[in-house]
Design a protein around this motif. Structure first.
Motif, PDB file in Angstrom:
ATOM      1  N   ASP A 138       0.828  -1.213   0.000  1.00  0.00           N
ATOM      2  CA  ASP A 138       0.000   0.000   0.000  1.00  0.00           C
ATOM      3  C   ASP A 138       0.859   1.259   0.000  1.00  0.00           C
ATOM      4  O   ASP A 138       0.567   2.227  -0.703  1.00  0.00           O
ATOM      5  N   LYS A 139       1.932   1.237   0.775  1.00  0.00           N
ATOM      6  CA  LYS A 139       2.843   2.380   0.826  1.00  0.00           C
ATOM      7  C   LYS A 139       3.497   2.611  -0.533  1.00  0.00           C
ATOM      8  O   LYS A 139       3.594   3.751  -1.010  1.00  0.00           O
ATOM      9  N   ALA A 140       3.913   1.536  -1.186  1.00  0.00           N
ATOM     10  CA  ALA A 140       4.532   1.657  -2.503  1.00  0.00           C
ATOM     11  C   ALA A 140       3.538   2.226  -3.516  1.00  0.00           C
ATOM     12  O   ALA A 140       3.902   3.052  -4.359  1.00  0.00           O
ATOM     13  N   LYS A 141       2.283   1.805  -3.423  1.00  0.00           N
ATOM     14  CA  LYS A 141       1.257   2.333  -4.332  1.00  0.00           C
ATOM     15  C   LYS A 141       1.020   3.819  -4.091  1.00  0.00           C
ATOM     16  O   LYS A 141       0.892   4.596  -5.041  1.00  0.00           O
ATOM     17  N   ARG A 142       0.972   4.223  -2.809  1.00  0.00           N
ATOM     18  CA  ARG A 142       0.786   5.650  -2.492  1.00  0.00           C
ATOM     19  C   ARG A 142       1.968   6.463  -3.009  1.00  0.00           C
ATOM     20  O   ARG A 142       1.794   7.526  -3.613  1.00  0.00           O
ATOM     21  N   ASP A 143       3.167   5.971  -2.755  1.00  0.00           N
ATOM     22  CA  ASP A 143       4.369   6.682  -3.211  1.00  0.00           C
ATOM     23  C   ASP A 143       4.388   6.808  -4.729  1.00  0.00           C
ATOM     24  O   ASP A 143       4.717   7.868  -5.279  1.00  0.00           O
ATOM     25  N   ALA A 144       4.029   5.731  -5.428  1.00  0.00           N
ATOM     26  CA  ALA A 144       4.012   5.764  -6.894  1.00  0.00           C
ATOM     27  C   ALA A 144       2.992   6.779  -7.388  1.00  0.00           C
ATOM     28  O   ALA A 144       3.258   7.516  -8.347  1.00  0.00           O
ATOM     29  N   ALA A 145       1.835   6.841  -6.740  1.00  0.00           N
ATOM     30  CA  ALA A 145       0.810   7.805  -7.148  1.00  0.00           C
ATOM     31  C   ALA A 145       1.300   9.237  -6.936  1.00  0.00           C
ATOM     32  O   ALA A 145       1.063  10.115  -7.774  1.00  0.00           O
ATOM     33  N   GLN A 146       2.007   9.471  -5.816  1.00  0.00           N
ATOM     34  CA  GLN A 146       2.538  10.810  -5.553  1.00  0.00           C
ATOM     35  C   GLN A 146       3.590  11.195  -6.589  1.00  0.00           C
ATOM     36  O   GLN A 146       3.600  12.325  -7.088  1.00  0.00           O
ATOM     37  N   TRP A 147       4.495  10.270  -6.925  1.00  0.00           N
ATOM     38  CA  TRP A 147       5.527  10.574  -7.913  1.00  0.00           C
ATOM     39  C   TRP A 147       4.914  10.805  -9.287  1.00  0.00           C
ATOM     40  O   TRP A 147       5.370  11.657 -10.047  1.00  0.00           O
TER      41      TRP A 147
ATOM     42  N   ALA B 160       2.611  17.122 -13.035  1.00  0.00           N
ATOM     43  CA  ALA B 160       2.633  18.565 -12.767  1.00  0.00           C
ATOM     44  C   ALA B 160       3.867  19.199 -13.410  1.00  0.00           C
ATOM     45  O   ALA B 160       3.789  20.297 -13.985  1.00  0.00           O
ATOM     46  N   ARG B 161       4.997  18.501 -13.341  1.00  0.00           N
ATOM     47  CA  ARG B 161       6.218  19.034 -13.929  1.00  0.00           C
ATOM     48  C   ARG B 161       6.118  19.055 -15.455  1.00  0.00           C
ATOM     49  O   ARG B 161       6.615  19.985 -16.103  1.00  0.00           O
TER      50      ARG B 161
END
Length: 105
Positions: free
Chosen positions: A85-94, A100-101
């Motif tokens: 779950d943490k990896a999925k959240r991190d991937a979504a944030q990146w 945005a960039r």
């Protein structure tokens, strides 16, 4: 061993002279390709593995008899779920940051 054909199709004129006890002349293993399910391309999806078979009766008996082993495996599973779950959240944030960039460029 005169002309050798490399797996890529090119030829080399390298001569190998190695004595049986010479550790500096090790045989190279042939290059292997990663399975297609684990390709580095981000557009391909992983293939779902076959379903897990039923656990052996001896394992079920062991986990019923030894509660600390059952607690260990339950904890291991809970930590695995958390990490995924943490990896999925991190991937979504990146991904969000990258999008945005990209808009700024």
């Amino acid at each position: 061993v005169g002309d050798e054909t490399h797996p890529s199709g090119t030829k080399s004129n390298r001569q190998r002279k190695s004595s049986p006890g010479d550790p500096s002349k090790k045989r190279r293993r042939p290059a292997t390709q990663a399975p297609s399910a684990y390709s580095s391309s981000s557009t391909k999806r992983l293939k779902k593995p076959p379903p897990t078979p039923a656990p052996p009766k001896s394992l079920v008996k062991f986990l019923r008899d030894d509660t600390s082993a059952l607690e260990y495996f339950n904890s291991l599973q809970a930590n695995l779920v958390y990490d995924v779950d943490k990896a999925k959240r991190d991937a979504a944030q990146w991904k969000k940051k990258a999008e945005a960039r990209a808009k700024l460029l």
